[in-house]
Scaffold this motif. Structure first.
Motif, PDB file in Angstrom:
ATOM      1  N   SER A 176       0.842  -1.192   0.000  1.00  0.00           N
ATOM      2  CA  SER A 176       0.000   0.000   0.000  1.00  0.00           C
ATOM      3  C   SER A 176       0.880   1.246   0.000  1.00  0.00           C
ATOM      4  O   SER A 176       1.999   1.229   0.536  1.00  0.00           O
ATOM      5  N   PRO A 177       0.398   2.349  -0.577  1.00  0.00           N
ATOM      6  CA  PRO A 177       1.179   3.594  -0.551  1.00  0.00           C
ATOM      7  C   PRO A 177       1.519   4.029   0.868  1.00  0.00           C
ATOM      8  O   PRO A 177       2.611   4.554   1.118  1.00  0.00           O
ATOM      9  N   PHE A 203       9.585  -0.897  -8.310  1.00  0.00           N
ATOM     10  CA  PHE A 203       9.981  -0.068  -7.174  1.00  0.00           C
ATOM     11  C   PHE A 203       9.586   1.385  -7.392  1.00  0.00           C
ATOM     12  O   PHE A 203       8.960   2.014  -6.527  1.00  0.00           O
ATOM     13  N   PHE A 204       9.910   1.931  -8.546  1.00  0.00           N
ATOM     14  CA  PHE A 204       9.585   3.339  -8.786  1.00  0.00           C
ATOM     15  C   PHE A 204       8.085   3.557  -8.916  1.00  0.00           C
ATOM     16  O   PHE A 204       7.584   4.641  -8.576  1.00  0.00           O
ATOM     17  N   ALA A 205       7.364   2.533  -9.350  1.00  0.00           N
ATOM     18  CA  ALA A 205       5.909   2.655  -9.428  1.00  0.00           C
ATOM     19  C   ALA A 205       5.276   2.722  -8.044  1.00  0.00           C
ATOM     20  O   ALA A 205       4.152   3.238  -7.894  1.00  0.00           O
ATOM     21  N   LEU A 206       5.975   2.215  -7.025  1.00  0.00           N
ATOM     22  CA  LEU A 206       5.443   2.235  -5.658  1.00  0.00           C
ATOM     23  C   LEU A 206       5.550   3.606  -5.003  1.00  0.00           C
ATOM     24  O   LEU A 206       4.859   3.870  -4.007  1.00  0.00           O
ATOM     25  N   LEU A 207       6.407   4.464  -5.510  1.00  0.00           N
ATOM     26  CA  LEU A 207       6.696   5.728  -4.829  1.00  0.00           C
ATOM     27  C   LEU A 207       5.632   6.783  -5.112  1.00  0.00           C
ATOM     28  O   LEU A 207       5.272   7.022  -6.254  1.00  0.00           O
ATOM     29  N   SER A 208       5.150   7.408  -4.045  1.00  0.00           N
ATOM     30  CA  SER A 208       4.258   8.546  -4.210  1.00  0.00           C
ATOM     31  C   SER A 208       5.066   9.726  -4.748  1.00  0.00           C
ATOM     32  O   SER A 208       6.297   9.739  -4.656  1.00  0.00           O
ATOM     33  N   PRO A 209       4.412  10.727  -5.316  1.00  0.00           N
ATOM     34  CA  PRO A 209       5.168  11.897  -5.812  1.00  0.00           C
ATOM     35  C   PRO A 209       6.031  12.530  -4.726  1.00  0.00           C
ATOM     36  O   PRO A 209       7.162  12.945  -4.995  1.00  0.00           O
ATOM     37  N   GLN A 210       5.515  12.581  -3.493  1.00  0.00           N
ATOM     38  CA  GLN A 210       6.280  13.191  -2.403  1.00  0.00           C
ATOM     39  C   GLN A 210       7.525  12.371  -2.083  1.00  0.00           C
ATOM     40  O   GLN A 210       8.632  12.908  -1.912  1.00  0.00           O
ATOM     41  N   THR A 211       7.349  11.039  -1.993  1.00  0.00           N
ATOM     42  CA  THR A 211       8.481  10.174  -1.686  1.00  0.00           C
ATOM     43  C   THR A 211       9.491  10.184  -2.826  1.00  0.00           C
ATOM     44  O   THR A 211      10.703  10.227  -2.606  1.00  0.00           O
ATOM     45  N   ALA A 212       8.993  10.162  -4.057  1.00  0.00           N
ATOM     46  CA  ALA A 212       9.889  10.201  -5.212  1.00  0.00           C
ATOM     47  C   ALA A 212      10.733  11.473  -5.196  1.00  0.00           C
ATOM     48  O   ALA A 212      11.936  11.435  -5.500  1.00  0.00           O
ATOM     49  N   HIS A 213      10.119  12.594  -4.832  1.00  0.00           N
ATOM     50  CA  HIS A 213      10.863  13.853  -4.781  1.00  0.00           C
ATOM     51  C   HIS A 213      11.956  13.781  -3.720  1.00  0.00           C
ATOM     52  O   HIS A 213      13.096  14.219  -3.960  1.00  0.00           O
ATOM     53  N   ARG A 214      11.619  13.237  -2.538  1.00  0.00           N
ATOM     54  CA  ARG A 214      12.612  13.132  -1.465  1.00  0.00           C
ATOM     55  C   ARG A 214      13.781  12.231  -1.867  1.00  0.00           C
ATOM     56  O   ARG A 214      14.909  12.440  -1.433  1.00  0.00           O
TER      57      ARG A 214
END
Length: 253
Positions: A176-177, A203-214
Motif C-alpha cells: 500500500s502507498p 519499485f519506482f511505481a510504488l513511490l508517491s510523488p512526495q516520496t519520489a521527490h525526497r
C-alpha cells in the motif's frame, strides 16, 4: 506489514556508515542484509517482488529427451527444493548455470557436473554453442518469468534445441502507498540496490510523488545496464556493476 529493520553483526553494535535500501525478494534480501550488516551498514528491507513457484512445469519438461539442463537463476532450485527426490535421476546430467551463485545452488541441490557462465544469458548461450556437439538432444531450460530473451535467442542462433519450462514467475507485491511511505520516511536511505529490470520498474511505481521527490538524489546501484534502463528520468546518480554479480554491485558502495 513492512518493517524498518536494522541489521547488525556481532554482539556489540557496529558503527553505521550507510543506510541501504534492499529491494530483493525476501529470502535473497535476508542474505544480502547479513552481508551488509557485516560491513557495518544499516539495512532497510522493501521486497518488491515475490516468486510464485511452478515446479511441476520443470518436472514435466525433464521427462522429455535432453542432453543438458540450463538455469539462469537460483530461484529455480528454490522452486524445486521440495521435489529433490524426483529430481535426483537428473543429477548426473550436465547443468549449465548462468553464474557462480546459480552454480553453487545446483551443486547444493545435488548436480554433479556443473558448467558456470560469467553471469549473463549471452555468455551462457556462447558456452552452450561451443559444446553444441554434446547437445544433440537439446537443453531443458528451467526458466523464470519475466526474463531476458538473450539466452534462448543465443541457443536458437546456434541451432540448439531448447525446451523452456517456466519454473517460477516473479509477481509484484501489492504494498500500500501508506506502508511504503511509512517505511521510507526520513531519514531516507543513502542508496538503493537494484538487481533486476522488473524490480526497478515496480519499485519506482510504488513511490508517491512526495516520496519520489525526497529520493530523487539517492544513489542507485544497478546490477546491469538493463536494470538501469528501468530507472525513470529525474533519479540518480546511477552506478552500474562491472559484472552482474552481487560482489561487483557491493563494490560500488
Amino acid at each position: 506489514m513492512l518493517d524498518r529493520i536494522s541489521f547488525r553483526a556481532g554482539p556489540e553494535p557496529m558503527p553505521v556508515s550507510l543506510r541501504i535500501l534492499v529491494t530483493r525478494p525476501q529470502l535473497s534480501a535476508a542474505a544480502t542484509a547479513a552481508r551488509l550488516a557485516a560491513m557495518g551498514h544499516e539495512v532497510v528491507l522493501l521486497p518488491v517482488m515475490e516468486a510464485v513457484h511452478q515446479p511441476l512445469a520443470a518436472l514435466e519438461a525433464l521427462t522429455h529427451p535432453h542432453s543438458a539442463i540450463a538455469i539462469t537463476s537460483a530461484e529455480a532450485f528454490r522452486a524445486l527444493a521440495p521435489y529433490r527426490e524426483q529430481l535426483a535421476p537428473h543429477f548426473q546430467t550436465t547443468a549449465y548455470c548462468v553464474g557462480p551463485a546459480t552454480a553453487q545452488a545446483a551443486r547444493y541441490m545435488g548436480f554433479q557436473s556443473v558448467i558456470t557462465g560469467s553471469g549473463t544469458g549471452v555468455s551462457l548461450a556462447k558456452i552452450a554453442a561451443d559444446a553444441s556437439a554434446d547437445l544433440a538432444d537439446g537443453l531443458v531450460y528451467l526458466a523464470g518469468w519475466p526474463r531476458s530473451p538473450a539466452f534462448e535467442a543465443g541457443l536458437q542462433a546456434a541451432g540448439i534445441a531448447c525446451r523452456t519450462a517456466e519454473t517460477y514467475r516473479m509477481s509484484a507485491i501489492p504494498h500500500s502507498p501508506e506502508a511504503v511511505e511509512q517505511l521510507l520516511h526520513p531519514p531516507i536511505p543513502d542508496l538503493v540496490l537494484l538487481y533486476s529490470h522488473e524490480t526497478a520498474r515496480h519499485f519506482f511505481a510504488l513511490l508517491s510523488p512526495q516520496t519520489a521527490h525526497r529520493m530523487s538524489d539517492m544513489r542507485l546501484l544497478c546490477l546491469s545496464q538493463h536494470v538501469a534502463n528501468a530507472i525513470p528520468p529525474g533519479f540518480g546518480p546511477v552506478a552500474i556493476a562491472a559484472e552482474p554479480s552481487e560482489e561487483a554491485l557491493l563494490a560500488l558502495l
